[in-house]
Scaffold this motif. Sequence first.
Motif, PDB file in Angstrom:
ATOM      1  N   LEU A  11       0.827  -1.211   0.000  1.00  0.00           N
ATOM      2  CA  LEU A  11       0.000   0.000   0.000  1.00  0.00           C
ATOM      3  C   LEU A  11       0.857   1.254   0.000  1.00  0.00           C
ATOM      4  CD1 LEU A  11      -2.787  -0.966   2.579  1.00  0.00           C
ATOM      5  CD2 LEU A  11      -2.962  -0.892   0.086  1.00  0.00           C
ATOM      6  N   ARG A  12       1.926   1.211   0.776  1.00  0.00           N
ATOM      7  CA  ARG A  12       2.795   2.392   0.859  1.00  0.00           C
ATOM      8  C   ARG A  12       3.409   2.694  -0.514  1.00  0.00           C
ATOM      9  NH1 ARG A  12       5.948   0.526   4.563  1.00  0.00           N
ATOM     10  NH2 ARG A  12       4.287   0.452   6.105  1.00  0.00           N
ATOM     11  N   ILE A  13       3.827   1.649  -1.199  1.00  0.00           N
ATOM     12  CA  ILE A  13       4.431   1.850  -2.520  1.00  0.00           C
ATOM     13  C   ILE A  13       3.405   2.381  -3.522  1.00  0.00           C
ATOM     14  CG2 ILE A  13       5.433   0.640  -4.495  1.00  0.00           C
ATOM     15  CD1 ILE A  13       6.761  -1.272  -2.389  1.00  0.00           C
ATOM     16  N   LEU A  14       2.220   1.797  -3.529  1.00  0.00           N
ATOM     17  CA  LEU A  14       1.229   2.204  -4.531  1.00  0.00           C
ATOM     18  C   LEU A  14       0.595   3.555  -4.207  1.00  0.00           C
ATOM     19  CD1 LEU A  14      -0.498  -1.170  -5.419  1.00  0.00           C
ATOM     20  CD2 LEU A  14       1.304   0.045  -6.648  1.00  0.00           C
ATOM     21  N   GLN A  15       0.578   3.903  -2.941  1.00  0.00           N
ATOM     22  CA  GLN A  15       0.057   5.222  -2.599  1.00  0.00           C
ATOM     23  C   GLN A  15       1.041   6.291  -3.066  1.00  0.00           C
ATOM     24  OE1 GLN A  15      -2.320   6.653   1.087  1.00  0.00           O
ATOM     25  NE2 GLN A  15      -0.197   6.915   1.648  1.00  0.00           N
ATOM     26  N   GLU A  16       2.300   5.970  -2.984  1.00  0.00           N
ATOM     27  CA  GLU A  16       3.357   6.891  -3.413  1.00  0.00           C
ATOM     28  C   GLU A  16       3.421   6.987  -4.944  1.00  0.00           C
ATOM     29  OE1 GLU A  16       6.063   8.056  -1.280  1.00  0.00           O
ATOM     30  OE2 GLU A  16       7.119   9.021  -2.957  1.00  0.00           O
ATOM     31  N   LEU A  43      -6.732  -6.694  -2.017  1.00  0.00           N
ATOM     32  CA  LEU A  43      -6.876  -5.377  -1.404  1.00  0.00           C
ATOM     33  C   LEU A  43      -7.917  -4.527  -2.148  1.00  0.00           C
ATOM     34  CD1 LEU A  43      -3.095  -4.718  -0.692  1.00  0.00           C
ATOM     35  CD2 LEU A  43      -4.881  -4.961   1.050  1.00  0.00           C
ATOM     36  N   GLU A  44      -7.951  -4.690  -3.461  1.00  0.00           N
ATOM     37  CA  GLU A  44      -8.954  -3.966  -4.246  1.00  0.00           C
ATOM     38  C   GLU A  44     -10.354  -4.488  -3.933  1.00  0.00           C
ATOM     39  OE1 GLU A  44      -6.193  -2.993  -8.193  1.00  0.00           O
ATOM     40  OE2 GLU A  44      -7.648  -4.621  -8.242  1.00  0.00           O
ATOM     41  N   ALA A  46     -11.420  -6.014  -1.348  1.00  0.00           N
ATOM     42  CA  ALA A  46     -11.836  -5.740   0.030  1.00  0.00           C
ATOM     43  C   ALA A  46     -12.128  -4.249   0.251  1.00  0.00           C
ATOM     44  CB  ALA A  46     -10.758  -6.210   0.999  1.00  0.00           C
ATOM     45  N   GLY A  47     -11.847  -3.433  -0.764  1.00  0.00           N
ATOM     46  CA  GLY A  47     -12.126  -2.010  -0.608  1.00  0.00           C
ATOM     47  C   GLY A  47     -11.035  -1.243   0.113  1.00  0.00           C
ATOM     48  N   VAL A  48      -9.916  -1.912   0.367  1.00  0.00           N
ATOM     49  CA  VAL A  48      -8.800  -1.209   1.015  1.00  0.00           C
ATOM     50  C   VAL A  48      -8.194  -0.224   0.012  1.00  0.00           C
ATOM     51  CG1 VAL A  48      -6.550  -1.468   2.128  1.00  0.00           C
ATOM     52  CG2 VAL A  48      -8.346  -3.183   2.499  1.00  0.00           C
ATOM     53  N   ILE A  49      -8.010  -0.699  -1.214  1.00  0.00           N
ATOM     54  CA  ILE A  49      -7.624   0.204  -2.299  1.00  0.00           C
ATOM     55  C   ILE A  49      -8.895   0.612  -3.032  1.00  0.00           C
ATOM     56  CG2 ILE A  49      -6.384   0.418  -4.487  1.00  0.00           C
ATOM     57  CD1 ILE A  49      -4.378  -1.646  -3.472  1.00  0.00           C
ATOM     58  N   ARG A  50      -9.168   1.895  -3.012  1.00  0.00           N
ATOM     59  CA  ARG A  50     -10.420   2.385  -3.608  1.00  0.00           C
ATOM     60  C   ARG A  50     -10.264   2.749  -5.063  1.00  0.00           C
ATOM     61  NH1 ARG A  50     -12.147   6.686   1.047  1.00  0.00           N
ATOM     62  NH2 ARG A  50     -13.191   5.278   2.474  1.00  0.00           N
ATOM     63  N   GLY A  51      -9.047   3.017  -5.476  1.00  0.00           N
ATOM     64  CA  GLY A  51      -8.830   3.406  -6.862  1.00  0.00           C
ATOM     65  C   GLY A  51      -7.440   3.958  -7.026  1.00  0.00           C
ATOM     66  N   TYR A  52      -7.150   4.357  -8.237  1.00  0.00           N
ATOM     67  CA  TYR A  52      -5.842   4.923  -8.568  1.00  0.00           C
ATOM     68  C   TYR A  52      -6.082   6.224  -9.326  1.00  0.00           C
ATOM     69  CZ  TYR A  52      -4.630   0.012  -7.775  1.00  0.00           C
ATOM     70  OH  TYR A  52      -4.502  -1.248  -7.247  1.00  0.00           O
TER      71      TYR A  52
ATOM     72  N   ALA B  54      -2.419   5.533  -5.293  1.00  0.00           N
ATOM     73  CA  ALA B  54      -3.524   4.656  -4.913  1.00  0.00           C
ATOM     74  C   ALA B  54      -4.315   5.365  -3.822  1.00  0.00           C
ATOM     75  CB  ALA B  54      -2.991   3.321  -4.411  1.00  0.00           C
ATOM     76  N   GLU B  55      -5.632   5.307  -3.939  1.00  0.00           N
ATOM     77  CA  GLU B  55      -6.493   5.877  -2.891  1.00  0.00           C
ATOM     78  C   GLU B  55      -6.821   4.764  -1.910  1.00  0.00           C
ATOM     79  OE1 GLU B  55     -10.283   7.187  -4.316  1.00  0.00           O
ATOM     80  OE2 GLU B  55     -11.008   7.658  -2.307  1.00  0.00           O
ATOM     81  N   ILE B  56      -6.423   4.966  -0.670  1.00  0.00           N
ATOM     82  CA  ILE B  56      -6.558   3.913   0.325  1.00  0.00           C
ATOM     83  C   ILE B  56      -7.590   4.279   1.369  1.00  0.00           C
ATOM     84  CG2 ILE B  56      -5.296   2.788   2.211  1.00  0.00           C
ATOM     85  CD1 ILE B  56      -2.856   3.069   0.157  1.00  0.00           C
ATOM     86  N   ASP B  57      -8.441   3.332   1.688  1.00  0.00           N
ATOM     87  CA  ASP B  57      -9.474   3.537   2.702  1.00  0.00           C
ATOM     88  C   ASP B  57      -8.812   3.768   4.056  1.00  0.00           C
ATOM     89  OD1 ASP B  57     -11.956   3.380   4.127  1.00  0.00           O
ATOM     90  OD2 ASP B  57     -11.463   1.302   4.611  1.00  0.00           O
ATOM     91  N   PRO B  58      -8.984   4.951   4.633  1.00  0.00           N
ATOM     92  CA  PRO B  58      -8.285   5.266   5.889  1.00  0.00           C
ATOM     93  C   PRO B  58      -8.634   4.294   7.015  1.00  0.00           C
ATOM     94  CG  PRO B  58      -9.206   7.265   4.923  1.00  0.00           C
ATOM     95  CD  PRO B  58      -9.760   6.105   4.145  1.00  0.00           C
ATOM     96  N   GLY B  59      -9.892   3.896   7.067  1.00  0.00           N
ATOM     97  CA  GLY B  59     -10.310   2.974   8.123  1.00  0.00           C
ATOM     98  C   GLY B  59      -9.554   1.661   8.093  1.00  0.00           C
ATOM     99  N   SER B  60      -9.248   1.188   6.892  1.00  0.00           N
ATOM    100  CA  SER B  60      -8.574  -0.099   6.750  1.00  0.00           C
ATOM    101  C   SER B  60      -7.154  -0.106   7.286  1.00  0.00           C
ATOM    102  CB  SER B  60      -8.535  -0.514   5.277  1.00  0.00           C
ATOM    103  OG  SER B  60      -9.837  -0.644   4.773  1.00  0.00           O
TER     104      SER B  60
END
Lengths: 153, 153
Positions: A11-16, A43-44, A46-52, B54-60
């Motif tokens: 997540l850290r890598i893809l958020q960056e 992760l997608e 499960a909704g943890v990653i909402r989009g890009y 990547a847009e990440i769900d903060p709650g997760s």
Amino acid sequence: MELDDTDRAILRILQEDARTPFSEVARRIDMSSATVHDRVSRLEEAGVIRGYHAEIDPGSVGYGVSALVGLRVQQGHEDEALARLREVDGVREIHLTTGEWDVMMRVYAENTDDLRELMFGQIAGMDGFDRSQTMVILGTAYEEAGVPIPSHR
Amino acid sequence: MELDDTDRAILRILQEDARTPFSEVARRIDMSSATVHDRVSRLEEAGVIRGYHAEIDPGSVGYGVSALVGLRVQQGHEDEALARLREVDGVREIHLTTGEWDVMMRVYAENTDDLRELMFGQIAGMDGFDRSQTMVILGTAYEEAGVPIPSHR
DNA sequence: GGTGAAATCCTTCCCTT
DNA sequence: AAGGGAAGGATTTCACC
């Protein structure tokens, strides 16, 4: 969904940088790209990653001004008031908040004339609101995309 | 940098989904993927595209609470005050604004205890600030990534 | 702005632990 | 249940038109 350290590293890598090839993500976390692919899919789903999203310089597409706007909503008008707000051009975030304002929103406008039209021409005329305050953003000292991702839990 | 309609079409697609293959972008705007690649490179170099996230769900990832915080800064302390603020864990945006508050920031915290520690334990004790207001975000009615991209200029 | 080709990447299936 | 190898098909990338 339970995340482990590997998930958070991804997540850290893809958020960056959301366009980092999975093969490189795999290299960095020392796993195969098939595994990265598998985890990202989960992760997608499960909704943890909402989009890009590409982050675009607002000035380059004609937005010279941004503001935070506080609004007071009249009792009983909440739903319709919010529904109309989100139709207003330039409104990108609408939050319900505690404190002095019921609603805080983030808006973008071409210039101050545009912002004035947005506030006085459109929003001030709407039913359901009785007070507002426009906080024009003069500059942004710091802005980091996304949320901090802890290295462990 | 001057943008044309094609550039804006590309930006709109990548803002919506930054991982859209260039081949599909090409299909949608009816050009070759090499051209898309070429344009995207130029948009990146010109700073129009600042990055991909990547847009990440903060709650997760453990953030249950977010807030907007207004701050009054003492005259002459602006620079050091801002420098210290950006070091505070959970602070993701710091804007200088007109209106009642000099600074508006967006913070994330695990829970309300965490938010209290952030505000009273860390920020309230700092020099350079003399008043603050915490607007806890109870809910977000609308949030769109990025900025509206006009179809023409 | 397009073509073409080589390098790289994504994705899926299947096997291993 | 989770990770890795391998292989195809798709995509990216770059030189050249």
